[in-house]
Structure formats: C-alpha cells, structure tokens
Motif scaffolding. Sequence first.
Motif, PDB file in Angstrom:
ATOM      1  N   GLY A   1       0.943  -1.485   0.122  1.00 14.21           N
ATOM      2  CA  GLY A   1       0.162   0.033   0.233  1.00 14.21           C
ATOM      3  C   GLY A   1       0.809   1.117  -0.179  1.00 14.21           C
ATOM      4  O   GLY A   1       2.066   1.054  -0.387  1.00 14.21           O
ATOM      5  N   ALA A   2      -0.151   2.484   0.225  1.00 14.68           N
ATOM      6  CA  ALA A   2       0.783   3.508   0.225  1.00 14.68           C
ATOM      7  C   ALA A   2       1.797   3.570   1.384  1.00 14.68           C
ATOM      8  O   ALA A   2       1.772   2.784   2.557  1.00 14.68           O
ATOM      9  CB  ALA A   2      -0.610   4.881   0.669  1.00 14.68           C
ATOM     10  N   LYS A   3       3.234   4.459   0.453  1.00 15.90           N
ATOM     11  CA  LYS A   3       3.884   4.941   2.522  1.00 15.90           C
ATOM     12  C   LYS A   3       4.561   3.017   2.584  1.00 15.90           C
ATOM     13  O   LYS A   3       5.078   3.309   3.819  1.00 15.90           O
ATOM     14  CB  LYS A   3       3.567   5.219   3.653  1.00 15.90           C
ATOM     15  N   GLN A   4       4.864   2.941   1.296  1.00 15.65           N
ATOM     16  CA  GLN A   4       5.916   0.961   1.372  1.00 15.65           C
ATOM     17  C   GLN A   4       5.097   0.716   2.168  1.00 15.65           C
ATOM     18  O   GLN A   4       5.498  -0.453   3.129  1.00 15.65           O
ATOM     19  CB  GLN A   4       7.174   1.813   1.825  1.00 15.65           C
ATOM     20  N   THR A   5       3.742   0.475   2.995  1.00 10.72           N
ATOM     21  CA  THR A   5       2.871  -0.398   3.737  1.00 10.72           C
ATOM     22  C   THR A   5       3.079  -2.265   3.057  1.00 10.72           C
ATOM     23  O   THR A   5       2.724  -1.926   1.818  1.00 10.72           O
ATOM     24  CB  THR A   5       1.421  -0.568   3.516  1.00 10.72           C
ATOM     25  N   VAL A   6       2.895  -3.357   3.944  1.00 14.25           N
ATOM     26  CA  VAL A   6       3.265  -4.235   3.653  1.00 14.25           C
ATOM     27  C   VAL A   6       2.106  -5.036   4.172  1.00 14.25           C
ATOM     28  O   VAL A   6       1.540  -5.251   5.618  1.00 14.25           O
ATOM     29  CB  VAL A   6       4.672  -5.249   3.965  1.00 14.25           C
TER      30      VAL A   6
END
Length: 82
Positions: A43-48
Amino acid sequence: VMTVRLHGITCPTTPELLRDKAAAYTERRVGKTTVRVEVRGTGAKQTVYGEVLPPSGESLNKELVRVGLATWAKEYAANRTD
C-alpha cells in the motif's frame, strides 16, 4: 526490521483495554522473533500487508481471530475462505 499490517483482519483500536491486550498478545507471540511473512499486497508509504508466520508455522493472523483479539475484515480480504 519492518512493519507488516496483518492481511485480512482488523484488530481493535477501541476500547483501549482491548487494543492493548491485542498488542501485548502479539508482542508475546512474535516480539524479538524472526518470522516469515507471506506478502499479500502493498500500500501507500511502503506498507506491506501479509500473513505473519512465527517459527511454529501457525498464522498469527488466524490466531488473533481464533483467540478473539481480531475479526476477519471482509472489505480487505473478501476472497479468504479460511
């Protein structure tokens, strides 16, 4: 070290006592432990987003639901059948 959002489940943010209980349980189960993460998305902001698997091999995601500290999030994992 990385932060992983648990795919397919929602842990409580309120009431505060339940939120803290879920966080403490998670810390006891996987804190300072090497885990395997099966990435289900990003996802956004390097969310895993992933399935967290401690050395026992049992999914932390499913375990939290089983012990009543999280619920299945249909809106995030509509195709999950487990």
